[in-house]
Design an enzyme around this catalytic site. Structure first.
Site, short mmCIF file in Angstrom:
data_model
loop_
_atom_site.label_atom_id
_atom_site.label_comp_id
_atom_site.label_asym_id
_atom_site.label_seq_id
_atom_site.Cartn_x
_atom_site.Cartn_y
_atom_site.Cartn_z
N LYS A 45 6.35 -4.99 -2.42
CA LYS A 45 7.78 -4.82 -2.19
C LYS A 45 8.08 -4.66 -0.71
O LYS A 45 8.98 -5.30 -0.17
CB LYS A 45 8.28 -3.59 -2.96
CG LYS A 45 9.75 -3.28 -2.78
CD LYS A 45 10.62 -4.33 -3.42
CE LYS A 45 12.09 -3.96 -3.37
NZ LYS A 45 12.94 -5.04 -3.89
N CYS A 101 0.84 -1.20 0.00
CA CYS A 101 0.00 0.00 0.00
C CYS A 101 0.88 1.25 0.00
O CYS A 101 2.05 1.21 0.30
CB CYS A 101 -0.94 0.06 1.18
SG CYS A 101 -2.09 -1.30 1.31
#
Length: 600
Positions: free
Chosen positions: A595, A2
Site C-alpha cells: 500500500k 513493510c
C-alpha cells in the site's frame, strides 16, 4: 511497504505486537516475525506468509512485557524463513528489525564482517552484525548503534533489542516512517499510527537521522551526534473504529462505499463562511502565479493527476505537466522559470515522490503536497499541504483516495481560476454534490456490477479499457484496478490509438470496456467500439445519461461531464472487485503489492 511495531510496558507484548502487525498488513508483506524479551532472554518467532501463519508458531506460553515485530516485503533476498525479520547477531546478543534499503550493505559486509557467517541474504542482517562487532570492540550499545547508523547509506526504520538490556528498545529513522507512541506505563513504536491505536493515540514523530532510546517510562530522542532533542507530541485524529471493516467483507468494498461521504466532507472542508470554495491564500496564489505546474505521482495518484491537469488548464489557464515520480528523478525535463510542483500521495510517504521533492526543493522551487495523512513526510517537507480528508484507506487498491484527489484538484483549480479572474461556468459546489449523490446511487447497484464482472471477466485472461479525453484517464485507472486485484492482464488505451497497434490484440471474446461520458468525443469512441466488435470483442459500453444508446450495457446518472471521472470510475472499481472475488483473489492484499511504497 513493510511495517514495524515495538512495545515495552506492563501488558502482554506478544498480543500487542501481533495485533499491531495485523493493522499494518495493508502496507504489503510476504513474511512476518516478532521477538519478545523476558527474564529468560529474547525469543524469536517468524514465518513466511500471513500474520495468521505467524500466530500458529508463536509460543503461547512465553510471557513477555517487551517486544519488536516486523512485516517484510522482500527487497534483498527471496521471501523465506531465513530472510524474515527479526534478525539476530552471530552471538545472539542483538535482535533487530528494519524497514528500508541499505544501499551500501555489501561494502559494510566486506569491511566489517569478513569473519562473520551470515544466515540470510538480507541487507538487514548486515546491520545487526556490524552493531555486535562494534560492541565486541568495546563500545556500549548506544554508541555502537549510533556509530553503525552513521555508516548506513539509504533508508531505514530500525528497532533493536540488546539481550543484556532487555528493558530498552533502541530505535532509529532515516527516509522511512516511524513514530513513537506514548503511554503512562508503556511506550510503543510503529510505522504508522494505525498500529498503535489499540493502546494509545498520542505519539511523537521522528525526523530523519534521529535515534531514540525507549523504555516503559521514558522516550529520549537524540541526533546522531548524541544531542538530546525535545519534541512535542501529537494526538492522532484516527479512532480505532476508523480502521475496522465493520460488516463489510473487505476494506476495498467499504472504502468504495465511503466515496460519497468523502466527497461531501471535501465540499464542507473547503467552503468558507459564505459557502464559497476556498483554500489558504498562499496556496491559491502559488497556483495562479505559476508559469507551469508539474504534478508528480505514482500509480493511482498519477492517474488522478492526469484528470487534475485538465481542470487546472481548462479552468485556471495554467499549463500543467504530469509525471511519474520514479522517472522524473532520473529524467528531469527542462523546467519553466516559475514552476509549482504538486505531489499527490495517499500516504504522504511514497519514496519515489519524496526523491523528486528533495530535488526540486534543492533547486529552490515551491512544492504543494496533496495527501491523506497529516504530518506525513511529504506534508512536512513541502511548502504547502492540502488534505484529502478521506479517512484511513486500508485496501491496497486505492478507491476513495483517487476520487478525493480528483475532487481536491478540482477545488484547487476552481479557486485558482477565480483568483485569475476566470469564471469556470458552473457552480462547482453544487456539481460536486450532484456527483456525490450519483456515486451513492452507483454504490447501491452492486448486483449489476457483479453481473457485468461475471459476464465479461469470468474466464478472461486479458481485458481492455478504451476512452477519449477525460474518459481515457479513467480507463487507465480502471485497468490498474482490475490487474492489481484480479491478476487479469488489463490495459487502458486512448480510443484513437487502437488502430496504431493495439487492435492486433483483439480476438474472439476479448472483453473491451468503453467509457462514453464526453459529448464532443461520443461518436468517435462509439466508432472505436464498432471497430473492436467487428473483430470479435465482447464490448461493454458505460455511458453518461443523455449520451446513452439503447445497446449500452450500463448508464451512469447524469452529472456535469467535467466531473464524470468521479462517477464513471465507481463501476470500474466494483467490476474489478467482483472479478477478483470470483477468481478467489485476496482483494485487500493482492500478491506482490504494498500500500505504502517507502523504498525507491
Amino acid at each position: 511497504m513493510c511495517g514495524i511495531v515495538g512495545y515495552i510496558g506492563q501488558l502482554d507484548a506478544k498480543e500487542i505486537l501481533l495485533k499491531g502487525l495485523e493493522k499494518l498488513e495493508y502496507r504489503g508483506y510476504d513474511s512476518a516475525g516478532i521477538a519478545v524479551a523476558n527474564e529468560q532472554g529474547i525469543h524469536v518467532f517468524k514465518e513466511k506468509g500471513r500474520i495468521a501463519d505467524l500466530r500458529e508458531v508463536v509460543d503461547a506460553n512465553v510471557e513477555a512485557k517487551a517486544g519488536i515485530g516486523h512485516t517484510r516485503w522482500a527487497t534483498h533476498g527471496e521471501p523465506s524463513y531465513l530472510n524474515a525479520h527479526p534478525h539476530q547477531s552471530a552471538l545472539g546478543r542483538f535482535t533487530l528489525v528494519h524497514n528500508g534499503v541499505i544501499e551500501n550493505y555489501v561494502q559494510l559486509k566486506q569491511e566489517y564482517l569478513q569473519d562473520v557467517e551470515l544466515k540470510s541474504d538480507t541487507d538487514t542482517e548486515v546491520v545487526v552484525q556490524v552493531i555486535e562487532q562494534f560492541v565486541n570492540g568495546g563500545l556500549e550499545t548506544e554508541e555502537a548503534f549510533r556509530k553503525t547508523l552513521t555508516l548506513l547509506k539509504g533508508s531505514y526504520a530500525i528497532a533493536l533489542f540488546d539481550n543484556d538490556n532487555r528493558e530498552t528498545i533502541f530505535v532509529a529513522k532515516n527516509k522511512s516512517p516511524l513514530l513513537v507512541g506514548l503511554g503512562d506505563t508503556f511506550n510503543v513504536v510503529a510505522s504508522d499510527a494505525m498500529a498503535m491505536l489499540q493502546v494509545t493515540n498520542e505519539y511523537v514523530e521522528l525526523m530523519d537521522k534521529e535515534m531514540v532510546i525507549v523504555t516503559d517510562d521514558q522516550v529520549v530522542i537524540k541526533n546522531l551526534d548524541g544531542d538530546v532533542i525535545t519534541r512535542a507530541s501529537y494526538i492522532a485524529e484516527l479512532d480505532a473504529s476508523d480502521i475496522e471493516k465493520g460488516t463489510y467483507p473487505h476494506y476495498m468494498l467499504k472504502e468504495t462505499d465511503e466515496q460519497p461521504v468523502v466527497m461531501r466532507k471535501i465540499i464542507q472542508t473547503y467552503q468558507d463562511e459564505n459557502g464559497k470554495l476556498s483554500v489558504p491564500g498562499d496556496i491559491a496564489a502559488a497556483v495562479a502565479e505559476a508559469d507551469r505546474i508539474y504534478i508528480i505521482g505514482c500509480g493511482t495518484s498519477y492517474h488522478a493527476g492526469l484528470v487534475g491537469k485538465q481542470y487546472i488548464e481548462m479552468w485556471a489557464n495554467v499549463p500543467v505537466e504530469v509525471h511519474v515520480a520514479s522517472e522524473f528523478s532520473y529524467n528531469m525535463p527542462l523546467l519553466s522559470k516559475k514552476p509549482l510542483f504538486i505531489f499527490l500521495s495517499q500516504s504522504g510517504e511514497t519514496a519515489d515522490s519524496r526523491a523528486v521533492l528533495v530535488q526540486v526543493k534543492a533547486l529552490g522551487h515551491k512544492a504543494l503536497t496533496i495527501t491523506n495523512v497529516p504530518g506525513s513526510t511529504l506534508s512536512r517537507e513541502a511548502d504547502y499541504t492540502l488534505l484529502l480528508h478521506a479517512g484511513p484507506e486500508i485496501a491496497v487498491a486505492s478507491t476513495k483516495a483517487y476520487t478525493a484527489q480528483i475532487a481536491v484538484l478540482a477545488v484547487l483549480a476552481s479557486v485558482a481560476a477565480d483568483k485569475n479572474g476566470i469564471n469556470i461556468g458552473f457552480d462547482l459546489v453544487k456539481e460536486l454534490g450532484i456527483a456525490a449523490n450519483a456515486m451513492e446511487a452507483l454504490c447501491d447497484q452492486k448486483d449489476e456490477m457483479e453481473m457485468i464482472a461475471r459476464e465479461y471477466l469470468t474466464v478472461s485472461r486479458n481485458a481492455f479499457f478504451i476512452g477519449r479525453g477525460l474518459d481515457y484517464f479513467v480507463c487507465v485507472e480502471g485497468a490498474l484496478k482490475l490487474k492489481e486485484i484480479s491478476y487479469i492482464q488489463a490495459e487502458g488505451f486512448a480510443g484513437g490509438e487502437l488502430k496504431h497497434g493495439t487492435i492486433a490484440l483483439i480476438e474472439q471474446g476479448t472483453p473491451v470496456f468503453a467509457l462514453a461520458t464526453q459529448e464532443h468525443v461520443n461518436l468517435s469512441i462509439r466508432g472505436n467500439v464498432k471497430e473492436v466488435a467487428a473483430r470479435g470483442a465482447n464490448t461493454c459500453i458505460i455511458s453518461l445519461k443523455g449520451l446513452d444508446d439503447a445497446d449500452d450495457r450500463f448508464v451512469l446518472p447524469e452529472v456535469n461531464p467535467a466531473l464524470a471521472p468521479l462517477v464513471s470510475v465507481v463501476p470500474l472499481q466494483l467490476i474489478a472487485y467482483y472479478a477478483a472475488l470470483h477468481r478467489g483473489c485476496d482483494v485487500d492484499k493482492p500478491r506482490n503489492l504494498a500500500k505504502s511504497v517507502t523504498v525507491e
